[in-house]
Scaffold this active site. Sequence first.
Site, mmCIF file in Angstrom:
data_model
loop_
_atom_site.group_PDB
_atom_site.id
_atom_site.type_symbol
_atom_site.label_atom_id
_atom_site.label_comp_id
_atom_site.label_asym_id
_atom_site.label_seq_id
_atom_site.Cartn_x
_atom_site.Cartn_y
_atom_site.Cartn_z
ATOM 1 N N ARG A 238 22.273 101.959 -36.521
ATOM 2 C CA ARG A 238 22.615 100.810 -35.687
ATOM 3 C C ARG A 238 21.556 100.675 -34.589
ATOM 4 O O ARG A 238 21.131 101.667 -33.993
ATOM 5 C CB ARG A 238 23.990 100.976 -35.037
ATOM 6 C CG ARG A 238 25.168 100.718 -35.958
ATOM 7 C CD ARG A 238 25.314 99.227 -36.327
ATOM 8 N NE ARG A 238 26.456 98.972 -37.184
ATOM 9 C CZ ARG A 238 26.443 98.989 -38.520
ATOM 10 N NH1 ARG A 238 25.328 99.261 -39.176
ATOM 11 N NH2 ARG A 238 27.533 98.709 -39.209
ATOM 12 N N GLU A 267 20.625 92.000 -32.592
ATOM 13 C CA GLU A 267 20.299 91.459 -33.917
ATOM 14 C C GLU A 267 20.690 89.989 -33.955
ATOM 15 O O GLU A 267 21.792 89.662 -33.511
ATOM 16 C CB GLU A 267 21.074 92.205 -35.014
ATOM 17 C CG GLU A 267 20.511 93.575 -35.253
ATOM 18 C CD GLU A 267 21.130 94.315 -36.435
ATOM 19 O OE1 GLU A 267 21.829 93.666 -37.246
ATOM 20 O OE2 GLU A 267 20.911 95.521 -36.536
ATOM 21 N N HIS A 286 18.216 94.252 -41.415
ATOM 22 C CA HIS A 286 19.514 94.892 -41.699
ATOM 23 C C HIS A 286 19.889 94.729 -43.181
ATOM 24 O O HIS A 286 20.910 94.107 -43.502
ATOM 25 C CB HIS A 286 20.607 94.329 -40.777
ATOM 26 C CG HIS A 286 21.756 95.286 -40.593
ATOM 27 N ND1 HIS A 286 22.475 95.383 -39.427
ATOM 28 C CD2 HIS A 286 22.314 96.194 -41.441
ATOM 29 C CE1 HIS A 286 23.427 96.289 -39.573
ATOM 30 N NE2 HIS A 286 23.352 96.795 -40.789
HETATM 31 P P1 NAP Z 1 29.293 109.195 -41.969
HETATM 32 O O1 NAP Z 1 29.435 109.777 -43.326
HETATM 33 O O2 NAP Z 1 30.500 109.075 -41.109
HETATM 34 O O3 NAP Z 1 28.152 110.020 -41.208
HETATM 35 C C1 NAP Z 1 27.889 109.916 -39.852
HETATM 36 C C2 NAP Z 1 27.502 111.283 -39.343
HETATM 37 O O4 NAP Z 1 27.082 111.184 -37.972
HETATM 38 C C3 NAP Z 1 28.657 112.296 -39.377
HETATM 39 O O5 NAP Z 1 28.190 113.510 -39.910
HETATM 40 C C4 NAP Z 1 29.022 112.427 -37.904
HETATM 41 O O6 NAP Z 1 29.585 113.681 -37.570
HETATM 42 C C5 NAP Z 1 27.682 112.275 -37.259
HETATM 43 N N1 NAP Z 1 27.791 111.948 -35.835
HETATM 44 C C6 NAP Z 1 28.712 111.188 -35.211
HETATM 45 N N2 NAP Z 1 28.467 111.150 -33.889
HETATM 46 C C7 NAP Z 1 27.374 111.918 -33.678
HETATM 47 C C8 NAP Z 1 26.661 112.282 -32.517
HETATM 48 N N3 NAP Z 1 27.020 111.848 -31.316
HETATM 49 N N4 NAP Z 1 25.590 113.098 -32.660
HETATM 50 C C9 NAP Z 1 25.229 113.568 -33.874
HETATM 51 N N5 NAP Z 1 25.890 113.253 -35.023
HETATM 52 C C10 NAP Z 1 26.948 112.428 -34.915
HETATM 53 O O7 NAP Z 1 28.689 107.713 -42.057
HETATM 54 P P2 NAP Z 1 27.643 107.136 -43.128
HETATM 55 O O8 NAP Z 1 28.395 106.527 -44.265
HETATM 56 O O9 NAP Z 1 26.621 108.164 -43.405
HETATM 57 O O10 NAP Z 1 27.030 105.926 -42.273
HETATM 58 C C11 NAP Z 1 26.370 106.184 -41.053
HETATM 59 C C12 NAP Z 1 26.082 104.889 -40.309
HETATM 60 O O11 NAP Z 1 25.040 104.183 -40.971
HETATM 61 C C13 NAP Z 1 27.246 103.888 -40.277
HETATM 62 O O12 NAP Z 1 28.139 104.172 -39.222
HETATM 63 C C14 NAP Z 1 26.533 102.564 -40.088
HETATM 64 O O13 NAP Z 1 26.471 102.239 -38.723
HETATM 65 C C15 NAP Z 1 25.136 102.810 -40.635
HETATM 66 N N6 NAP Z 1 24.844 102.030 -41.857
HETATM 67 C C16 NAP Z 1 23.848 101.115 -41.833
HETATM 68 C C17 NAP Z 1 23.531 100.410 -42.990
HETATM 69 C C18 NAP Z 1 22.437 99.385 -43.008
HETATM 70 O O14 NAP Z 1 22.583 98.382 -43.682
HETATM 71 N N7 NAP Z 1 21.328 99.590 -42.314
HETATM 72 C C19 NAP Z 1 24.241 100.634 -44.168
HETATM 73 C C20 NAP Z 1 25.253 101.581 -44.153
HETATM 74 C C21 NAP Z 1 25.553 102.291 -42.993
HETATM 75 P P3 NAP Z 1 31.150 114.031 -37.870
HETATM 76 O O15 NAP Z 1 31.110 114.680 -39.219
HETATM 77 O O16 NAP Z 1 31.537 114.967 -36.782
HETATM 78 O O17 NAP Z 1 31.898 112.741 -37.865
HETATM 79 C C1 GLV Z 2 26.012 98.259 -42.679
HETATM 80 O O1 GLV Z 2 25.323 98.252 -41.717
HETATM 81 C C2 GLV Z 2 27.219 99.008 -42.799
HETATM 82 O O2 GLV Z 2 27.645 99.608 -41.798
HETATM 83 O O3 GLV Z 2 27.797 99.000 -43.887
#
Ligand code: NAP
Ligand code: GLV
Length: 327
Positions: A238, A267, A286
């Site tokens: 993000r 954005e 994005h």
């Molecule tokens: P996820 O499986 O929940 O992974 C997020 C990780 O970050 C978890 O391991 C979490 O720890 C850790 N975390 C949370 N707060 C933190 C902090 N303060 N310091 C260090 N680590 C921390 O989520 P995901 O599916 O991988 O997705 C991650 C993010 O990517 C989403 O929230 C979204 O904003 C973004 N995203 C962007 C796109 C795009 O189009 N560019 C697409 C998909 C996702 P815990 O295990 O303790 O919760």
């Molecule tokens: C995209 O940014 C998502 O959070 O799925």
Amino acid sequence: MPPFRVLITRRLPIELDELEAIASVEVWQERQPPPYEWLLEKVKTIDGLLCLLTDPINRPLIEAGTSLKVISQMAVGCDNIDIPAATVRKIPVGHTPGVLTDATADLTWALVMAAARRVVEGDRFTRSGQWKTWEPDLLLGPNVSGATLGIVGMGRIGQAVAQRAKGFDMRILYHSRTRCHLELEQSLGVECVSFDRLLQESDFITIHTPLSEDTHHLFGDAQFEQMKSSAILINTARGPIIDPDALYRALSQGEIAGAALDVTEPEPIPMDSPLLTLDNLIITPHIGSASVQTRRKMAKMAIANLTAGLNGRFLPHCINLEVYSAH
Ligand code: NAP
Ligand code: GLV
């Protein structure tokens, strides 16, 4: 007349027949998101809302939705939704984890490679007629193979990026809120380190945390000062996790070598942003999850969450499970 009323805030890449069998469905048809004031009026009349990350689903809007039974977001990140406000009203919020992990890790890898090997600069160089001959020092960049990668946030996408990095024989460091199981660390070949050590030792740093109070401007002047002057920063999580003014200072003063962003603050990035003047920065709009197959899966998952919520069933992917507890 179907029993439920539903609003979908953008056209989806799937048929809506099954949903239409149980609900009268309104789909916002424009490319731009619906105006907030329109959404605020509309929410008063609906039972289910399927929204996108560009829709600000804040407390006043949630409170106005007196008949709302479910909010279903077609994205995994839900920082645009006031989750505590929905939880207080016992409204389950659905999201779409997992199905977009590989697509987002792939785009992250595309940005790692493009930033390291200066792919976008090379394309601009060629199109502008500057390519006159092969030169020993033309558009040099660092090796990706064998370099040190720092992953911030070792969840689903962080782990998928680590898998890709293994194929490049990288040394992989990570910093996350919760440490991974030892077995997972061993199978991924990753080492858990402090945030400071990750900043100091990584050649590439990639961000995969959600946006929260803890991660807002996690990267600012103090963090860029600690990074190697040859380091490249990638953000597909993000935009507001990086302070954009500090990033401009770091990139323009050579504190770090480059960056690649799929997400920005705000954005879309304003066309007068000084970041857009930098050659050592790549920005994509994005598109982390933007593969044909992934977007269809996300839409199906969002509809499944919506339908479950309308029918009073548990959402298959609910972000505020507390709504199901007795108190
Ligand atoms: P996820 O499986 O929940 O992974 C997020 C990780 O970050 C978890 O391991 C979490 O720890 C850790 N975390 C949370 N707060 C933190 C902090 N303060 N310091 C260090 N680590 C921390 O989520 P995901 O599916 O991988 O997705 C991650 C993010 O990517 C989403 O929230 C979204 O904003 C973004 N995203 C962007 C796109 C795009 O189009 N560019 C697409 C998909 C996702 P815990 O295990 O303790 O919760
Ligand atoms: C995209 O940014 C998502 O959070 O799925």
